[in-house]
Motif scaffolding. Structure first.
Motif, mmCIF file in Angstrom:
data_model
loop_
_atom_site.group_PDB
_atom_site.id
_atom_site.type_symbol
_atom_site.label_atom_id
_atom_site.label_comp_id
_atom_site.label_asym_id
_atom_site.label_seq_id
_atom_site.Cartn_x
_atom_site.Cartn_y
_atom_site.Cartn_z
ATOM 1 N N ARG A 175 -11.039 -3.534 2.733
ATOM 2 C CA ARG A 175 -9.963 -2.726 2.156
ATOM 3 C C ARG A 175 -8.694 -3.558 1.999
ATOM 4 O O ARG A 175 -8.037 -3.523 0.959
ATOM 5 C CB ARG A 175 -9.675 -1.505 3.045
ATOM 6 N N VAL A 176 -8.369 -4.341 3.017
ATOM 7 C CA VAL A 176 -7.172 -5.185 2.967
ATOM 8 C C VAL A 176 -7.311 -6.222 1.859
ATOM 9 O O VAL A 176 -6.363 -6.459 1.096
ATOM 10 C CB VAL A 176 -6.912 -5.844 4.343
ATOM 11 N N ARG A 182 -6.837 -4.544 -1.509
ATOM 12 C CA ARG A 182 -5.427 -4.207 -1.733
ATOM 13 C C ARG A 182 -4.613 -5.481 -2.001
ATOM 14 O O ARG A 182 -3.687 -5.460 -2.808
ATOM 15 C CB ARG A 182 -4.884 -3.445 -0.524
ATOM 16 N N GLU A 226 -5.041 -6.264 -5.483
ATOM 17 C CA GLU A 226 -4.221 -5.327 -6.263
ATOM 18 C C GLU A 226 -2.756 -5.776 -6.278
ATOM 19 O O GLU A 226 -2.096 -5.740 -7.312
ATOM 20 C CB GLU A 226 -4.351 -3.924 -5.665
ATOM 21 N N PHE A 227 -2.254 -6.218 -5.118
ATOM 22 C CA PHE A 227 -0.878 -6.725 -5.053
ATOM 23 C C PHE A 227 -0.687 -7.901 -6.000
ATOM 24 O O PHE A 227 0.328 -7.998 -6.683
ATOM 25 C CB PHE A 227 -0.550 -7.185 -3.630
ATOM 26 N N THR A 287 5.752 0.213 -7.090
ATOM 27 C CA THR A 287 4.604 0.724 -6.352
ATOM 28 C C THR A 287 5.057 1.252 -4.996
ATOM 29 O O THR A 287 5.905 0.655 -4.356
ATOM 30 C CB THR A 287 3.573 -0.408 -6.143
ATOM 31 N N ARG A 318 1.389 1.943 0.994
ATOM 32 C CA ARG A 318 0.390 2.791 1.631
ATOM 33 C C ARG A 318 0.218 2.349 3.083
ATOM 34 O O ARG A 318 0.578 1.236 3.454
ATOM 35 C CB ARG A 318 -0.968 2.634 0.939
ATOM 36 N N ASP A 331 -0.424 -1.478 4.420
ATOM 37 C CA ASP A 331 0.084 -2.540 3.545
ATOM 38 C C ASP A 331 0.745 -3.669 4.333
ATOM 39 O O ASP A 331 0.875 -4.783 3.822
ATOM 40 C CB ASP A 331 1.053 -1.973 2.501
ATOM 41 N N VAL A 369 -1.779 -6.166 4.571
ATOM 42 C CA VAL A 369 -1.992 -6.802 3.272
ATOM 43 C C VAL A 369 -1.007 -7.953 3.097
ATOM 44 O O VAL A 369 -1.363 -9.027 2.608
ATOM 45 C CB VAL A 369 -1.877 -5.775 2.124
#
Length: 195
Positions: free
Chosen positions: A70-71, A74, A77-78, A90, A93, A96, A99
């Motif tokens: 998941r990290v 994300r 995505e960053f 953004t 969440r 983060d 992240v």
């Protein structure tokens, strides 16, 4: 053969059937070796406790693998948001903070100043998951000292100059990154002046 249940022979030839039969035989032997009148207690059975411990350890490893995936997703995505120039729009969440650490790890230890500034602003403005007071409290243990000092300095500067644009406070990130302790001290000083 009278009295024999249909399918018993087939059940005993499966690995599950043999394992269950072996377990019943093991429990019967435990009770045979125990004091007369002893009742079987799975909580006191070392084999059962070891199996439960192994199951819990496997579940914990699986949860760690899912969290790492998941990290990583994300973090990807960053990177995409950075390339599009939309990271600032953004909302953060839960998780983060990890992240940011992953991006720093990927960059070979290079400080993720833009992500840190984004998190500091989100913390002060109570954006995303920081709307919850518990998330704000948890941030103290999850964010690095420069990010926390940046957030504290932003909060005090915003109180000092209401309505100030965050872009005008970019210097706060540089101060917090270069001298987090001094930036934190400045935030405390500004809070005292305001009082």
């Amino acid at each position: 053969m009278p009295g024999r249940r249909p399918g018993t022979r087939t059940w005993l030839t499966t690995s599950a059937g043999r394992a269950e039969l072996a377990e019943w035989e093991r429990i019967a032997q435990l009770l045979a070796d125990a004091e007369p009148g002893t009742v079987y207690d799975p909580d006191a059975d070392d084999v059962v406790r070891a199996e439960l411990g192994a199951g819990a350890a496997a579940a914990a490893r699986e949860a760690e693998i899912r969290e790492a995936a998941r990290v990583a997703a994300r973090a990807d995505e960053f990177q995409a948001l950075r390339e599009l120039g939309t990271l600032a729009q953004t909302e953060p969440r839960d998780g983060d903070e990890a992240v940011r650490d992953e991006l720093t790890r990927r960059a070979g230890g290079y400080v993720q100043a833009d992500v840190g500034a984004w998190l500091a602003h989100a913390l002060v403005a109570r954006l995303g998951h920081y709307r919850a007071p518990a998330a704000c409290e948890a941030a103290a243990g999850l964010l690095t000292p420069p990010v926390l000092a940046h957030a504290a300095l932003l909060a005090e500067l915003a109180r000092l100059v209401p309505g100030v644009d965050v872009a005008q406070l970019a210097f706060a990130a540089r101060l917090a990154t270069a001298e987090p302790e001094a930036a934190g001290d400045l935030a405390v000083f500004l809070a005292r002046v305001r009082s």
